[in-house]
Design an enzyme around this catalytic site. Structure first.
Site, PDB file in Angstrom:
ATOM      1  N   ALA A 146      11.932  51.991 -23.806  1.00  0.00           N
ATOM      2  CA  ALA A 146      12.464  53.144 -23.076  1.00  0.00           C
ATOM      3  C   ALA A 146      12.505  54.406 -23.918  1.00  0.00           C
ATOM      4  O   ALA A 146      12.584  55.498 -23.370  1.00  0.00           O
ATOM      5  CB  ALA A 146      13.864  52.839 -22.548  1.00  0.00           C
ATOM      6  N   PHE A 185      17.737  50.957 -23.451  1.00  0.00           N
ATOM      7  CA  PHE A 185      18.575  51.903 -24.199  1.00  0.00           C
ATOM      8  C   PHE A 185      19.584  52.605 -23.288  1.00  0.00           C
ATOM      9  O   PHE A 185      20.036  52.036 -22.299  1.00  0.00           O
ATOM     10  CB  PHE A 185      17.711  52.889 -24.979  1.00  0.00           C
ATOM     11  CG  PHE A 185      16.912  52.248 -26.084  1.00  0.00           C
ATOM     12  CD1 PHE A 185      17.543  51.504 -27.070  1.00  0.00           C
ATOM     13  CD2 PHE A 185      15.536  52.368 -26.143  1.00  0.00           C
ATOM     14  CE1 PHE A 185      16.820  50.891 -28.087  1.00  0.00           C
ATOM     15  CE2 PHE A 185      14.803  51.768 -27.155  1.00  0.00           C
ATOM     16  CZ  PHE A 185      15.444  51.032 -28.128  1.00  0.00           C
ATOM     17  N   TRP A 205      29.370  37.319 -23.577  1.00  0.00           N
ATOM     18  CA  TRP A 205      28.776  36.703 -24.763  1.00  0.00           C
ATOM     19  C   TRP A 205      29.470  35.374 -25.058  1.00  0.00           C
ATOM     20  O   TRP A 205      28.824  34.361 -25.282  1.00  0.00           O
ATOM     21  CB  TRP A 205      28.889  37.642 -25.965  1.00  0.00           C
ATOM     22  CG  TRP A 205      28.084  37.158 -27.149  1.00  0.00           C
ATOM     23  CD1 TRP A 205      26.815  37.518 -27.478  1.00  0.00           C
ATOM     24  CD2 TRP A 205      28.503  36.218 -28.154  1.00  0.00           C
ATOM     25  NE1 TRP A 205      26.403  36.857 -28.619  1.00  0.00           N
ATOM     26  CE2 TRP A 205      27.420  36.046 -29.053  1.00  0.00           C
ATOM     27  CE3 TRP A 205      29.681  35.486 -28.376  1.00  0.00           C
ATOM     28  CZ2 TRP A 205      27.487  35.181 -30.153  1.00  0.00           C
ATOM     29  CZ3 TRP A 205      29.742  34.627 -29.471  1.00  0.00           C
ATOM     30  CH2 TRP A 205      28.656  34.494 -30.349  1.00  0.00           C
ATOM     31  N   ARG A 224      12.833  42.806 -18.733  1.00  0.00           N
ATOM     32  CA  ARG A 224      11.586  43.002 -19.463  1.00  0.00           C
ATOM     33  C   ARG A 224      11.375  41.861 -20.460  1.00  0.00           C
ATOM     34  O   ARG A 224      12.316  41.175 -20.851  1.00  0.00           O
ATOM     35  CB  ARG A 224      11.617  44.330 -20.235  1.00  0.00           C
ATOM     36  CG  ARG A 224      11.649  45.569 -19.357  1.00  0.00           C
ATOM     37  CD  ARG A 224      11.965  46.809 -20.176  1.00  0.00           C
ATOM     38  NE  ARG A 224      13.282  46.724 -20.770  1.00  0.00           N
ATOM     39  CZ  ARG A 224      13.670  47.393 -21.843  1.00  0.00           C
ATOM     40  NH1 ARG A 224      12.819  48.205 -22.446  1.00  0.00           N
ATOM     41  NH2 ARG A 224      14.889  47.266 -22.315  1.00  0.00           N
ATOM     42  N   THR A 268      22.676  41.283 -22.431  1.00  0.00           N
ATOM     43  CA  THR A 268      23.671  40.210 -22.354  1.00  0.00           C
ATOM     44  C   THR A 268      24.557  40.392 -21.125  1.00  0.00           C
ATOM     45  O   THR A 268      24.857  39.426 -20.401  1.00  0.00           O
ATOM     46  CB  THR A 268      24.523  40.184 -23.633  1.00  0.00           C
ATOM     47  OG1 THR A 268      23.660  40.020 -24.762  1.00  0.00           O
ATOM     48  CG2 THR A 268      25.533  39.054 -23.597  1.00  0.00           C
ATOM     49  N   PHE A 309      34.187  42.838 -27.409  1.00  0.00           N
ATOM     50  CA  PHE A 309      34.006  42.202 -28.707  1.00  0.00           C
ATOM     51  C   PHE A 309      35.370  41.702 -29.192  1.00  0.00           C
ATOM     52  O   PHE A 309      36.417  42.255 -28.818  1.00  0.00           O
ATOM     53  CB  PHE A 309      33.422  43.189 -29.725  1.00  0.00           C
ATOM     54  CG  PHE A 309      31.942  43.415 -29.590  1.00  0.00           C
ATOM     55  CD1 PHE A 309      31.073  43.025 -30.593  1.00  0.00           C
ATOM     56  CD2 PHE A 309      31.403  44.008 -28.454  1.00  0.00           C
ATOM     57  CE1 PHE A 309      29.698  43.225 -30.479  1.00  0.00           C
ATOM     58  CE2 PHE A 309      30.038  44.219 -28.328  1.00  0.00           C
ATOM     59  CZ  PHE A 309      29.177  43.824 -29.348  1.00  0.00           C
ATOM     60  N   LYS A 335      16.035  45.206 -34.546  1.00  0.00           N
ATOM     61  CA  LYS A 335      16.892  45.166 -33.367  1.00  0.00           C
ATOM     62  C   LYS A 335      17.086  43.761 -32.814  1.00  0.00           C
ATOM     63  O   LYS A 335      18.103  43.431 -32.240  1.00  0.00           O
ATOM     64  CB  LYS A 335      16.305  46.076 -32.274  1.00  0.00           C
ATOM     65  CG  LYS A 335      17.144  46.142 -31.004  1.00  0.00           C
ATOM     66  CD  LYS A 335      16.521  47.086 -29.990  1.00  0.00           C
ATOM     67  CE  LYS A 335      17.339  47.097 -28.705  1.00  0.00           C
ATOM     68  NZ  LYS A 335      17.274  45.821 -27.985  1.00  0.00           N
ATOM     69  N   LYS A 338      23.497  45.237 -23.672  1.00  0.00           N
ATOM     70  CA  LYS A 338      23.211  45.563 -22.270  1.00  0.00           C
ATOM     71  C   LYS A 338      22.516  44.407 -21.550  1.00  0.00           C
ATOM     72  O   LYS A 338      22.860  44.072 -20.418  1.00  0.00           O
ATOM     73  CB  LYS A 338      22.374  46.831 -22.200  1.00  0.00           C
ATOM     74  CG  LYS A 338      21.843  47.184 -20.806  1.00  0.00           C
ATOM     75  CD  LYS A 338      21.271  48.578 -20.760  1.00  0.00           C
ATOM     76  CE  LYS A 338      20.306  48.842 -21.870  1.00  0.00           C
ATOM     77  NZ  LYS A 338      19.118  47.950 -21.831  1.00  0.00           N
TER      78      LYS A 338
END
Length: 556
Positions: A273, A301, A409, A94, A73, A381, A105, A71
């Site tokens: 979150a 999230f 990405w 953030r 990215t 992806f 993560k 998200k």
């Protein structure tokens, strides 16, 4: 293929003064932290406060897999794409927490060719904001325990202390501890515990405060404990506010860095979150709106957590009016929600995709409740197949949602052009009629029920006896008008992380409730959610090192 950190380390960064010049900030408007980081001065924020606001775009997501699905990215890539289209855009993010950075993560700097940099600095100490928050939090805890030790004039009941120490690290051993052991001079023996810094009330306060005076007012309201006759004791009662403000005054200023393509990025604050309100600071977002035509921000999230809190807490308190929402999905996450093991997500599986796409459907429905136009994007992806991509595209179009692929990405801003054009088209052709989910005057239980039934899809809500008593006390104290900050796992719409897709026939169980009077919301903790996470069996920290040249390796 280069790793994220190798891409970031090979990038040529512009001097932060040149990045600031894109926003008409002079060197005098900056407080420099070396060549590539700066804080925005209070004087500049005051000077631009009457400027017209730009467009506010929220990036949120479906329920993620345990690995996260990009998200941030997409947020970075969209900002870079806006720059390629000649738009004056800022990204508002953030700051990453050390907990997930060394846990499982990872950080929160984006990935591939859609990153904010300097990535190592951002994911580690950055400008010291989290250290300042941790220090202010623990100063308050120390003052409280010292007050009890020195005679306890406020009559604090050691068994009714609700304020915990904090640390920006995943450390399960600190969830429940005993302090004050030893000799009489070592303090009063009592049970205590730690929360992770990003779940602390002071993190929330910093992110919601409009200026230093508002910061002080909020700090003064923090309830640290209750007296023997059940009256609240606050940070103001302990005369802690001035010293805490001294520690936080620089942390209150938004940070400016850049993306790999030199798009300006305000990165400030970092509440999780799942256990906090999950949005970057109000100051950063509001300042960005005054100096850019497009502000792209994210909330943590899935939309059931981050977006709901962005709308119902941050926008409500700050008077923000979002213009559009980008809902990020991935083929991988949809298949995971359809029951595929995370080790098999790279294989084409249309039946699992069809089973899991109900999760996307529910998030689309939820976002439309708020009256904000929605653009769905698939973060692409290399393992995605054309059949899978086409199925999701047709599904979104059948649900009257604009749709775009994002390949940010691997391609950076170029890979976000389709999404950027879709967002611009939405902003030009659709009006936002933003409204919050519930009104202030509902009871706390009605607010919790509204979130649980309308956003999560629950049949109802159950409460532990402790939560019931806490709610009654909070309403008796006059806090029934506050919004709710739900603490819930991120992987499921329910409070059970194993119930994927679009679960039905479940209730949300509230096991604990407390008021964050300074932040201005009531926290409702569901299921088995923890405010101090633990490390996994193989922590990411085991892979991190510094080579002979002083270069960090293994970070991501």
């Amino acid at each position: 293929m280069l790793t994220d950190i190798e891409i970031a380390q090979q990038a040529k960064l512009n001097n932060i003064k040149d990045v600031a010049a894109q926003l008409d900030l002079s060197e005098d408007d900056l407080e420099l932290y070396g060549k590539y980081k700066a804080k925005i001065s209070d004087e500049y924020i005051e000077r631009v406060k009457d400027n017209k606001d730009g467009k506010l775009i929220l990036v949120t997501a479906i329920n993620p897999t345990p690995a996260g699905e990009g998200k941030t990215t997409v947020t970075v890539g969209l900002g870079q794409a806006m720059g390629r289209l000649g738009k004056k855009a800022i990204i508002a993010l953030r700051e990453p927490s050390l907990g997930p950075c060394f846990g499982v993560k990872g950080g929160a700097a984006g990935g591939g060719y859609s990153q904010v940099v300097p990535m190592e600095d951002l994911n580690l100490h950055f400008t010291g904001d989290f250290h300042a928050i941790t220090s202010a939090n623990n100063l308050l805890a120390a003052l409280m325990d010292n007050h009890i030790h020195q005679g306890n004039a406020l009559m604090i009941d050691p068994k009714r202390i609700v304020f915990k120490r904090c640390l920006d690290m995943n450390d399960r051993a600190l969830r429940n501890i005993i302090i004050g052991m030893g000799k009489k001079a070592d303090g009063v023996v009592r049970q205590d515990g730690f929360v992770i810094t990003v779940a602390s009330e002071i993190m929330a306060i910093l992110c919601l405060a409009s200026d230093i005076n508002d910061l002080k007012k909020r700090l003064a309201k923090i309830i640290v404990a209750y007296t023997y006759d059940n009256q609240p004791v606050t940070a103001g009662d302990l005369n802690a506010v001035g010293a805490m403000t001294a520690l936080l005054k620089d942390a209150l200023k938004p940070n400016l860095i850049q993306t790999l393509e030199h798009t300006p990025a305000f990165v400030h604050g970092g509440p999780f979150a799942n256990i906090a309100h999950g949005c970057n600071s109000v100051r950063a977002t509001k300042t960005a709106l005054k100096v850019a035509d497009y502000v792209i921000t994210e909330a943590g999230f899935g939309a059931d957590l981050g977006a709901e809190k962005f709308f119902d807490i941050k926008c409500r308190m700050a008077g923000l009016m979002p213009d559009a929402v980008v809902l990020v999905a991935t083929i991988r996450a949809l298949k995971y929600n359809g029951g595929v093991n995370k080790n098999d997500l790279s294989n084409e599986n249309l039946s699992a995709l069809k089973a899991g796409i109900v999760n996307l459907e529910k998030h689309i429905e939820n976002l439309k409740i708020y009256g904000v136009p929605v653009v769905v994007t698939l973060n692409r992806f290399v393992t995605d197949t054309e059949a899978e991509l086409n199925y999701v595209k047709e599904f979104c179009e059948s649900h009257n949602c604009d749709f775009a692929l994002a390949d940010v990405w691997g391609k950076g801003g170029e890979g976000g052009l389709e999404l950027a054009n879709a967002v611009l088209h939405t902003l030009e052709t659709k009006e936002s009629h933003f409204k919050v989910l519930y009104e202030d005057d509902l009871s706390l239980k009605d607010k919790i029920s509204t979130i649980a039934t309308k956003i999560y899809g629950a049949d109802g809500v159950t409460y532990s006896a402790e939560a019931d008593r806490a709610l009654a006390k909070i309403e008796e104290m006059g806090f029934s008008n506050l919004p709710i900050c739900m603490a819930k796992n991120q992987y499921s719409l329910s409070d059970d992380a194993t119930k994927l897709g679009r679960p039905t026939g479940f209730s949300i169980n509230i096991r604990e409730v407390y008021v964050s009077a300074g932040a201005g919301f009531v926290v409702a903790i569901t299921g088995a959610i923890m405010t101090m996470p633990g490390l996994p069996k193989k922590p990411a920290a085991e892979r991190i090192d510094v080579d002979d040249n002083g270069v960090t390796v293994g970070l991501f």
